[in-house]
Scaffold this motif. Structure first.
Motif, short mmCIF file in Angstrom:
data_model
loop_
_atom_site.label_atom_id
_atom_site.label_comp_id
_atom_site.label_asym_id
_atom_site.label_seq_id
_atom_site.Cartn_x
_atom_site.Cartn_y
_atom_site.Cartn_z
N ASP A 47 0.82 -1.21 0.00
CA ASP A 47 0.00 0.00 0.00
C ASP A 47 0.85 1.27 0.00
O ASP A 47 0.49 2.27 -0.62
N ALA A 48 2.00 1.21 0.68
CA ALA A 48 2.87 2.38 0.76
C ALA A 48 3.36 2.78 -0.63
O ALA A 48 3.48 3.97 -0.94
N GLY A 49 3.65 1.79 -1.47
CA GLY A 49 4.10 2.09 -2.82
C GLY A 49 3.02 2.76 -3.65
O GLY A 49 3.30 3.70 -4.41
N TYR A 50 1.79 2.29 -3.49
CA TYR A 50 0.68 2.93 -4.21
C TYR A 50 0.46 4.37 -3.72
O TYR A 50 0.23 5.28 -4.51
N ALA A 51 0.53 4.54 -2.40
CA ALA A 51 0.34 5.87 -1.83
C ALA A 51 1.42 6.83 -2.32
O ALA A 51 1.15 7.99 -2.65
N ALA A 52 2.65 6.33 -2.37
CA ALA A 52 3.76 7.17 -2.84
C ALA A 52 3.58 7.56 -4.31
O ALA A 52 4.05 8.61 -4.74
N ALA A 53 2.88 6.71 -5.05
CA ALA A 53 2.64 7.00 -6.46
C ALA A 53 1.48 7.97 -6.66
O ALA A 53 1.24 8.44 -7.78
N GLY A 54 0.76 8.25 -5.57
CA GLY A 54 -0.31 9.23 -5.64
C GLY A 54 -1.71 8.68 -5.48
O GLY A 54 -2.69 9.43 -5.57
N ALA A 55 -1.83 7.37 -5.23
CA ALA A 55 -3.16 6.78 -5.07
C ALA A 55 -3.67 6.97 -3.65
O ALA A 55 -2.88 7.11 -2.71
N THR A 56 -4.99 6.95 -3.50
CA THR A 56 -5.58 6.90 -2.16
C THR A 56 -5.87 5.44 -1.85
O THR A 56 -6.22 4.66 -2.74
N ILE A 57 -5.71 5.07 -0.60
CA ILE A 57 -5.91 3.68 -0.16
C ILE A 57 -7.16 3.64 0.71
O ILE A 57 -7.33 4.48 1.60
N GLY A 58 -8.02 2.68 0.48
CA GLY A 58 -9.24 2.63 1.29
C GLY A 58 -9.94 1.29 1.23
O GLY A 58 -9.46 0.33 0.63
N THR A 59 -11.10 1.23 1.87
CA THR A 59 -11.93 0.03 1.84
C THR A 59 -12.55 -0.13 0.46
O THR A 59 -12.53 0.80 -0.36
#
Length: 373
Positions: A47-59
């Motif tokens: 998830d950290a990699g996706y967040a660093a790429a600019g994505a939001t993480i959620g349910t």
């Protein structure tokens, strides 16, 4: 434009439909990307990699809310899409023939389902072709699976204690998976032969250093299908091929079968009687096992033994190389959507040739000619 990346729900599915690389590219186009928590964990994308790429993480509920495009490797369970916006696109490998009822459910949801398997085999769509990218890895992995089950070495080895003979590998079906299986077996030092109903593949087999095994001088061959696919063979050809294969297969240590016909059960290539002619300790890998199997007695998801021969029937073979399979699959999806990205409208606008080919549902109805015909 909001793009949702879902965590796969199918049993044993480890792939993911987007990576940090493709998330970053989608955002550069102007899209918002939301990734379901843990979506990439099984493929080593955290998830950290996706967040660093600019994505939001959620349910899942948060990710699906107001999503315009839902990405998946396999088609999501319609029951898990509660709150899906009417007209939202589902872009994934949807297995339209095998999961026909699910297609109807997508239509009932008001979703526009786009099946990546139906991507036309044309030059400009090559980079969007999930079947090719995943089959390439499956062909490679099939040889490694065979080597893992085979109780001997692949290459010829000359030692002070004597010579070890090279393994004899026979590949049946020379599409993308078959060609990669030939190349991989050759790299491991095996003596490789191959066959296919399409005569045009003979030169491809030879170019990889393998020996082509073909039926000659038989009328009525129907193997040259449209779009690069094989079609069913004539009865005369089937009989001639069975005789040729029977004599050849008895001398092989490893056989890899890859033959598929879109929308039909996989053709039976190897019978129980033919298996019985193989030497004990031989291995057969059936890459078509999930579509009915090329090999009599093959069981999806299992390794069975018949007449002293191991028959390997792993499911989702490309998915067993989850990181690379995900990277290639996600690039296929990005290449598809970005090719039709309308900057002014800020959304994807498909053309008729590719759009009509991949679209299964629209406006609450099933619209695919291949499913309705």
């Amino acid at each position: 434009m909001k793009i949702a990346v879902l965590k796969e729900g199918a049993a044993g599915e480890r792939r993911v439909s987007a990576t940090a690389e493709t998330v970053k590219k989608f955002i550069a186009l102007g899209a918002e990307v939301a990734v379901e928590k843990g979506a990439g964990d099984a493929a080593s994308f955290d998830d950290a990699g996706y967040a660093a790429a600019g994505a939001t993480i959620g349910t899942r509920a948060a990710v699906l809310k107001d999503a315009d495009i839902i990405l998946g490797v396999q088609g999501p369970d319609p029951k898990s899409l509660k709150g899906l916006k009417a007209g939202a696109w589902i872009v994934a490998g949807l297995n339209p023939f095998g999961e026909r009822a699910r297609v109807d459910e997508y239509a009932a949801l008001g979703a526009e389902a786009l099946a990546m398997e139906f991507m036309p085999r044309i030059t400009r769509a090559q980079s969007m072709d999930i079947l090719s990218s995943q089959s390439n890895l499956a062909g490679y992995k099939s040889v490694l699976d065979a080597a893992a089950e085979y109780g001997r070495a692949f290459p010829m080895m000359m030692t002070a204690a004597g010579t070890v003979s090279a393994a004899k590998v026979f590949v049946m079906g020379v599409g993308v998976a078959g060609l990669q299986a030939i190349a991989t077996a050759r790299r491991l030092g095996a003596q490789v032969s191959a066959t296919d109903v399409r005569s045009a593949t003979k030169e491809q087999i030879q170019s990889l250093g393998a020996k082509p095994i073909f039926v000659e001088n038989v009328a009525g061959i129907e193997g040259e299908g449209s779009g690069g696919y094989a079609t069913e063979m004539s009865e005369e050809y089937q009989k001639a091929q069975a005789e040729l294969v029977s004599s050849h297969i008895a001398k092989q240590d490893i056989v890899i079968t890859t033959a598929l016909i879109p929308g039909r059960p996989a053709p039976r290539l190897i019978s129980d009687a033919q298996i019985a002619t193989m030497r004990p300790g031989s291995v057969i890998v059936d890459l078509a096992v999930e579509s009915g199997g090329n090999v009599e007695g093959a069981v999806a998801g299992e390794i069975v033994e018949k007449h002293g021969v191991k028959i390997v029937g792993h499911k989702n073979v490309a998915g067993r190389l989850a990181a690379d399979a995900s990277a290639l699959f996600s690039r296929n999806l990005f290449n598809f959507l970005s090719a039709f990205w309308d900057k002014e409208a800020g959304k994807v606008v498909l053309d008729e040739e590719i759009g009509d080919a991949v679209r299964l549902t629209q406006g609450g109805k099933v619209v695919s000619a291949r499913l309705l015909g």
